[in-house]
Design a protein around this motif. Structure first.
Motif, PDB file in Angstrom:
ATOM      1  N   LEU A  33      30.408  21.171  64.389  1.00  0.00           N
ATOM      2  CA  LEU A  33      30.332  20.427  65.657  1.00  0.00           C
ATOM      3  C   LEU A  33      31.544  20.758  66.521  1.00  0.00           C
ATOM      4  CD1 LEU A  33      29.205  16.806  64.691  1.00  0.00           C
ATOM      5  CD2 LEU A  33      27.839  18.624  65.701  1.00  0.00           C
ATOM      6  N   GLN A  34      32.680  20.787  65.898  1.00  0.00           N
ATOM      7  CA  GLN A  34      33.916  21.078  66.620  1.00  0.00           C
ATOM      8  C   GLN A  34      33.814  22.420  67.347  1.00  0.00           C
ATOM      9  OE1 GLN A  34      37.488  20.667  64.267  1.00  0.00           O
ATOM     10  NE2 GLN A  34      38.514  22.236  65.459  1.00  0.00           N
ATOM     11  N   LYS A  35      33.357  23.427  66.643  1.00  0.00           N
ATOM     12  CA  LYS A  35      33.258  24.767  67.227  1.00  0.00           C
ATOM     13  C   LYS A  35      32.165  24.850  68.288  1.00  0.00           C
ATOM     14  CE  LYS A  35      35.075  27.198  63.211  1.00  0.00           C
ATOM     15  NZ  LYS A  35      34.758  28.078  62.081  1.00  0.00           N
ATOM     16  N   GLN A  36      30.987  24.310  67.989  1.00  0.00           N
ATOM     17  CA  GLN A  36      29.857  24.420  68.904  1.00  0.00           C
ATOM     18  C   GLN A  36      30.052  23.619  70.190  1.00  0.00           C
ATOM     19  OE1 GLN A  36      27.053  26.387  68.676  1.00  0.00           O
ATOM     20  NE2 GLN A  36      28.143  27.297  66.955  1.00  0.00           N
ATOM     21  N   LEU A  37      30.724  22.477  70.086  1.00  0.00           N
ATOM     22  CA  LEU A  37      30.874  21.588  71.243  1.00  0.00           C
ATOM     23  C   LEU A  37      32.274  21.617  71.842  1.00  0.00           C
ATOM     24  CD1 LEU A  37      28.877  18.549  69.845  1.00  0.00           C
ATOM     25  CD2 LEU A  37      28.079  20.340  71.387  1.00  0.00           C
ATOM     26  N   ASN A  38      33.117  22.502  71.334  1.00  0.00           N
ATOM     27  CA  ASN A  38      34.498  22.596  71.800  1.00  0.00           C
ATOM     28  C   ASN A  38      35.220  21.254  71.708  1.00  0.00           C
ATOM     29  OD1 ASN A  38      34.365  25.373  72.479  1.00  0.00           O
ATOM     30  ND2 ASN A  38      33.243  24.820  74.326  1.00  0.00           N
ATOM     31  N   LEU A  39      35.048  20.588  70.571  1.00  0.00           N
ATOM     32  CA  LEU A  39      35.733  19.321  70.333  1.00  0.00           C
ATOM     33  C   LEU A  39      37.104  19.607  69.733  1.00  0.00           C
ATOM     34  CD1 LEU A  39      32.827  17.319  68.640  1.00  0.00           C
ATOM     35  CD2 LEU A  39      33.535  17.235  71.040  1.00  0.00           C
ATOM     36  N   SER A  40      38.031  18.735  69.991  1.00  0.00           N
ATOM     37  CA  SER A  40      39.357  18.901  69.397  1.00  0.00           C
ATOM     38  C   SER A  40      39.301  18.496  67.924  1.00  0.00           C
ATOM     39  CB  SER A  40      40.385  18.043  70.133  1.00  0.00           C
ATOM     40  OG  SER A  40      40.163  16.681  69.861  1.00  0.00           O
ATOM     41  N   PRO A  41      40.198  19.022  67.124  1.00  0.00           N
ATOM     42  CA  PRO A  41      40.233  18.626  65.711  1.00  0.00           C
ATOM     43  C   PRO A  41      40.428  17.124  65.529  1.00  0.00           C
ATOM     44  CG  PRO A  41      41.552  20.585  66.053  1.00  0.00           C
ATOM     45  CD  PRO A  41      41.156  20.086  67.416  1.00  0.00           C
ATOM     46  N   SER A  42      41.129  16.494  66.455  1.00  0.00           N
ATOM     47  CA  SER A  42      41.344  15.046  66.328  1.00  0.00           C
ATOM     48  C   SER A  42      40.044  14.269  66.483  1.00  0.00           C
ATOM     49  CB  SER A  42      42.383  14.561  67.342  1.00  0.00           C
ATOM     50  OG  SER A  42      41.918  14.729  68.665  1.00  0.00           O
ATOM     51  N   ILE A  43      39.120  14.788  67.273  1.00  0.00           N
ATOM     52  CA  ILE A  43      37.826  14.107  67.430  1.00  0.00           C
ATOM     53  C   ILE A  43      37.037  14.174  66.129  1.00  0.00           C
ATOM     54  CG2 ILE A  43      35.577  14.171  68.589  1.00  0.00           C
ATOM     55  CD1 ILE A  43      37.775  13.044  70.357  1.00  0.00           C
ATOM     56  N   THR A  44      36.982  15.335  65.510  1.00  0.00           N
ATOM     57  CA  THR A  44      36.235  15.429  64.255  1.00  0.00           C
ATOM     58  C   THR A  44      36.910  14.608  63.168  1.00  0.00           C
ATOM     59  OG1 THR A  44      37.308  17.555  63.800  1.00  0.00           O
ATOM     60  CG2 THR A  44      35.104  17.637  64.752  1.00  0.00           C
ATOM     61  N   ALA A  45      38.227  14.505  63.207  1.00  0.00           N
ATOM     62  CA  ALA A  45      38.930  13.647  62.247  1.00  0.00           C
ATOM     63  C   ALA A  45      38.564  12.184  62.463  1.00  0.00           C
ATOM     64  CB  ALA A  45      40.431  13.837  62.375  1.00  0.00           C
ATOM     65  N   LYS A  46      38.379  11.793  63.715  1.00  0.00           N
ATOM     66  CA  LYS A  46      37.977  10.417  64.016  1.00  0.00           C
ATOM     67  C   LYS A  46      36.621  10.102  63.398  1.00  0.00           C
ATOM     68  CE  LYS A  46      40.688   9.740  68.173  1.00  0.00           C
ATOM     69  NZ  LYS A  46      40.667   9.383  69.595  1.00  0.00           N
ATOM     70  N   PHE A  47      35.709  11.054  63.406  1.00  0.00           N
ATOM     71  CA  PHE A  47      34.408  10.840  62.754  1.00  0.00           C
ATOM     72  C   PHE A  47      34.601  10.577  61.265  1.00  0.00           C
ATOM     73  CE2 PHE A  47      32.309  13.399  66.249  1.00  0.00           C
ATOM     74  CZ  PHE A  47      31.535  12.359  66.722  1.00  0.00           C
ATOM     75  N   THR A  48      35.392  11.385  60.618  1.00  0.00           N
ATOM     76  CA  THR A  48      35.554  11.244  59.164  1.00  0.00           C
ATOM     77  C   THR A  48      36.316   9.986  58.783  1.00  0.00           C
ATOM     78  OG1 THR A  48      37.554  12.601  59.094  1.00  0.00           O
ATOM     79  CG2 THR A  48      35.439  13.736  58.803  1.00  0.00           C
ATOM     80  N   LYS A  49      37.125   9.467  59.711  1.00  0.00           N
ATOM     81  CA  LYS A  49      37.909   8.257  59.440  1.00  0.00           C
ATOM     82  C   LYS A  49      37.334   7.015  60.115  1.00  0.00           C
ATOM     83  CE  LYS A  49      42.066  10.980  58.870  1.00  0.00           C
ATOM     84  NZ  LYS A  49      43.387  11.308  59.406  1.00  0.00           N
ATOM     85  N   ASN A  50      36.141   7.159  60.715  1.00  0.00           N
ATOM     86  CA  ASN A  50      35.472   6.053  61.405  1.00  0.00           C
ATOM     87  C   ASN A  50      36.348   5.412  62.482  1.00  0.00           C
ATOM     88  OD1 ASN A  50      32.971   6.139  59.960  1.00  0.00           O
ATOM     89  ND2 ASN A  50      34.099   5.350  58.210  1.00  0.00           N
ATOM     90  N   ARG A  51      37.038   6.243  63.221  1.00  0.00           N
ATOM     91  CA  ARG A  51      37.866   5.764  64.324  1.00  0.00           C
ATOM     92  C   ARG A  51      37.051   5.791  65.617  1.00  0.00           C
ATOM     93  NH1 ARG A  51      41.039   3.766  60.902  1.00  0.00           N
ATOM     94  NH2 ARG A  51      42.826   4.916  60.207  1.00  0.00           N
ATOM     95  N   PRO A  52      37.414   4.985  66.592  1.00  0.00           N
ATOM     96  CA  PRO A  52      36.676   4.959  67.860  1.00  0.00           C
ATOM     97  C   PRO A  52      36.747   6.302  68.599  1.00  0.00           C
ATOM     98  CG  PRO A  52      38.134   3.060  67.681  1.00  0.00           C
ATOM     99  CD  PRO A  52      38.478   3.988  66.545  1.00  0.00           C
ATOM    100  N   ILE A  53      35.633   6.671  69.204  1.00  0.00           N
ATOM    101  CA  ILE A  53      35.572   7.844  70.077  1.00  0.00           C
ATOM    102  C   ILE A  53      34.917   7.407  71.380  1.00  0.00           C
ATOM    103  CG2 ILE A  53      35.436   9.522  68.179  1.00  0.00           C
ATOM    104  CD1 ILE A  53      32.422   9.756  68.889  1.00  0.00           C
ATOM    105  N   SER A  54      35.017   8.230  72.387  1.00  0.00           N
ATOM    106  CA  SER A  54      34.419   7.882  73.680  1.00  0.00           C
ATOM    107  C   SER A  54      32.906   8.003  73.620  1.00  0.00           C
ATOM    108  CB  SER A  54      34.964   8.796  74.780  1.00  0.00           C
ATOM    109  OG  SER A  54      34.420  10.095  74.664  1.00  0.00           O
ATOM    110  N   THR A  55      32.247   7.239  74.457  1.00  0.00           N
ATOM    111  CA  THR A  55      30.781   7.331  74.522  1.00  0.00           C
ATOM    112  C   THR A  55      30.367   8.695  75.062  1.00  0.00           C
ATOM    113  OG1 THR A  55      30.820   6.201  76.672  1.00  0.00           O
ATOM    114  CG2 THR A  55      30.349   4.859  74.726  1.00  0.00           C
ATOM    115  N   GLU A  56      31.218   9.297  75.876  1.00  0.00           N
ATOM    116  CA  GLU A  56      30.925  10.641  76.384  1.00  0.00           C
ATOM    117  C   GLU A  56      30.849  11.648  75.233  1.00  0.00           C
ATOM    118  OE1 GLU A  56      33.236  13.984  78.979  1.00  0.00           O
ATOM    119  OE2 GLU A  56      33.373  11.921  79.697  1.00  0.00           O
TER     120      GLU A  56
END
Length: 66
Positions: A33-56
């Protein structure tokens, strides 16, 4: 799936466990997902740690996985 966490007084309403399971069923990882959507590593880490992310960001992921 919405789930309420009582651990360590942190209250996260959205838990991304099902996303991880879905990615696994498609032989994907969060790094994909990180590579395909150009997400930062911190965003993918938020998924694995169940941290809040933006609705966007959440919408971007959902659109990609449709």
């Amino acid at each position: 799936m919405l789930k309420y966490s009582h651990e360590m007084e942190e209250k996260y309403v959205i838990i991304y466990d099902k996303l991880g399971e879905y990615l696994e069923s498609k032989k994907m990882k969060y790094i994909d997902l990180q590579k395909q959507l150009n997400l930062s590593p911190s965003i993918t880490a938020k998924f694995t740690k169940n941290r809040p992310i933006s609705t966007e960001t959440l919408n971007k992921v959902c659109e990609y996985l449709k």
